[in-house]
Design a protein around this motif. Structure first.
Motif, PDB file in Angstrom:
ATOM      1  N   LYS A  35      41.168  36.671  42.885  1.00  0.00           N
ATOM      2  CA  LYS A  35      40.031  35.937  43.432  1.00  0.00           C
ATOM      3  C   LYS A  35      39.225  35.320  42.296  1.00  0.00           C
ATOM      4  O   LYS A  35      39.046  35.947  41.258  1.00  0.00           O
ATOM      5  CB  LYS A  35      39.136  36.871  44.256  1.00  0.00           C
ATOM      6  N   ASN A  37      36.327  35.294  41.168  1.00  0.00           N
ATOM      7  CA  ASN A  37      34.995  35.886  41.082  1.00  0.00           C
ATOM      8  C   ASN A  37      34.895  36.850  39.901  1.00  0.00           C
ATOM      9  O   ASN A  37      34.111  37.781  39.920  1.00  0.00           O
ATOM     10  CB  ASN A  37      34.624  36.603  42.384  1.00  0.00           C
ATOM     11  N   PHE A  95      23.198  40.206  45.932  1.00  0.00           N
ATOM     12  CA  PHE A  95      24.580  40.523  45.604  1.00  0.00           C
ATOM     13  C   PHE A  95      24.616  41.174  44.225  1.00  0.00           C
ATOM     14  O   PHE A  95      23.852  40.801  43.332  1.00  0.00           O
ATOM     15  CB  PHE A  95      25.455  39.271  45.599  1.00  0.00           C
ATOM     16  N   SER A 114      32.196  39.998  40.544  1.00  0.00           N
ATOM     17  CA  SER A 114      31.411  40.167  41.765  1.00  0.00           C
ATOM     18  C   SER A 114      32.016  41.288  42.595  1.00  0.00           C
ATOM     19  O   SER A 114      33.232  41.426  42.657  1.00  0.00           O
ATOM     20  CB  SER A 114      31.423  38.880  42.593  1.00  0.00           C
ATOM     21  N   VAL A 116      31.525  41.603  45.962  1.00  0.00           N
ATOM     22  CA  VAL A 116      31.897  41.089  47.282  1.00  0.00           C
ATOM     23  C   VAL A 116      32.127  39.585  47.213  1.00  0.00           C
ATOM     24  O   VAL A 116      31.651  38.916  46.307  1.00  0.00           O
ATOM     25  CB  VAL A 116      30.813  41.397  48.354  1.00  0.00           C
ATOM     26  N   GLY A 117      32.841  39.079  48.178  1.00  0.00           N
ATOM     27  CA  GLY A 117      33.062  37.647  48.280  1.00  0.00           C
ATOM     28  C   GLY A 117      34.313  37.178  47.581  1.00  0.00           C
ATOM     29  O   GLY A 117      34.910  37.893  46.770  1.00  0.00           O
ATOM     30  N   TYR A 118      34.719  36.000  47.897  1.00  0.00           N
ATOM     31  CA  TYR A 118      35.930  35.427  47.307  1.00  0.00           C
ATOM     32  C   TYR A 118      35.609  34.699  46.008  1.00  0.00           C
ATOM     33  O   TYR A 118      36.161  34.988  44.971  1.00  0.00           O
ATOM     34  CB  TYR A 118      36.608  34.474  48.304  1.00  0.00           C
ATOM     35  N   SER A 119      34.684  33.769  46.068  1.00  0.00           N
ATOM     36  CA  SER A 119      34.321  32.991  44.887  1.00  0.00           C
ATOM     37  C   SER A 119      32.913  33.359  44.441  1.00  0.00           C
ATOM     38  O   SER A 119      32.071  33.737  45.248  1.00  0.00           O
ATOM     39  CB  SER A 119      34.374  31.498  45.200  1.00  0.00           C
ATOM     40  N   ASP A 120      32.670  33.252  43.144  1.00  0.00           N
ATOM     41  CA  ASP A 120      31.331  33.509  42.623  1.00  0.00           C
ATOM     42  C   ASP A 120      30.625  32.229  42.201  1.00  0.00           C
ATOM     43  O   ASP A 120      29.535  32.274  41.668  1.00  0.00           O
ATOM     44  CB  ASP A 120      31.391  34.480  41.444  1.00  0.00           C
TER      45      ASP A 120
END
Length: 142
Positions: A35, A37, A95, A114, A116-120
Motif C-alpha cells: 500500500k 502509505n 489518524f 500509516s 489505517v487507510g490505503y494511501s497516505d
C-alpha cells in the motif's frame, strides 16, 4: 434514538483508532507492504524508498528523539536502547502514523507508516523529509 446510538458507536470507533498501541514489534528493518502509505530506508522500491540517514559522531537516541518530537503531532511511544517509535497524530481526523527510528552503526533506519487507510497522500514521505532537515540542522546527520 437509533441515530444517536449509531453516531455514538461511530465516534467511539474513530477515537479508538487514535489511541496508542502498547505492543508493536520493531519493524524498522522491514520493507513497506504494497500500500502507498509507507516509506523506509530499508525498502529498495523507488516509491517506498528513503535515502540513507548517515549519523554523525554526536548522534544518539536521545538527541534523535528531541528532533523527532518537533514534528507535528509527535509523541514518544517506545524508547529503548538505540530504538525509538514515535506516534504522529493528524490534527483533524486524529489518524496515527508510526515513525520508527533505529540506530545501526553509523546509520539511522527510518520507517514511517500509516496505521489505517490505503494511501497516505505523501504524508509519511513529507514527515521523513522534515525529520531529515531537523536532524541536519541539529548536526546529527551528514
Amino acid at each position: 434514538m437509533k441515530k444517536a446510538a449509531l453516531l455514538s458507536i461511530a465516534v467511539l470507533g474513530l477515537t479508538a483508532c487514535s489511541q496508542g498501541v502498547q505492543t508493536m514489534t520493531d519493524r524498522s528493518a522491514s520493507p513497506c507492504g504494497d500500500k502507498p502509505n509507507c516509506v523506509s530506508t530499508q525498502d529498495n522500491r523507488e516509491k517506498y524508498q528513503l535515502a540513507p540517514f548517515s549519523l554523525t559522531a554526536d548522534a544518539n537516541i536521545d538527541s534523535i528523539e528531541q528532533a523527532a518530537l518537533t514534528l507535528a503531532g509527535a509523541k514518544t511511544a517506545v524508547k529503548e536502547s538505540g530504538y525509538l517509535r514515535v506516534e504522529c497524530t493528524s490534527k483533524i481526523m486524529r489518524f496515527v502514523d508510526d515513525l520508527e527510528l533505529k540506530i545501526e552503526g553509523d546509520k539511522l533506519l527510518v520507517r514511517s507508516e500509516s496505521r489505517v487507510g490505503y494511501s497516505d497522500f505523501g504524508v509519511n514521505r513529507k514527515r521523513a523529509d522534515e525529520l531529515r532537515e531537523r536532524l541536519k540542522e541539529s548536526g546529527l546527520i551528514k
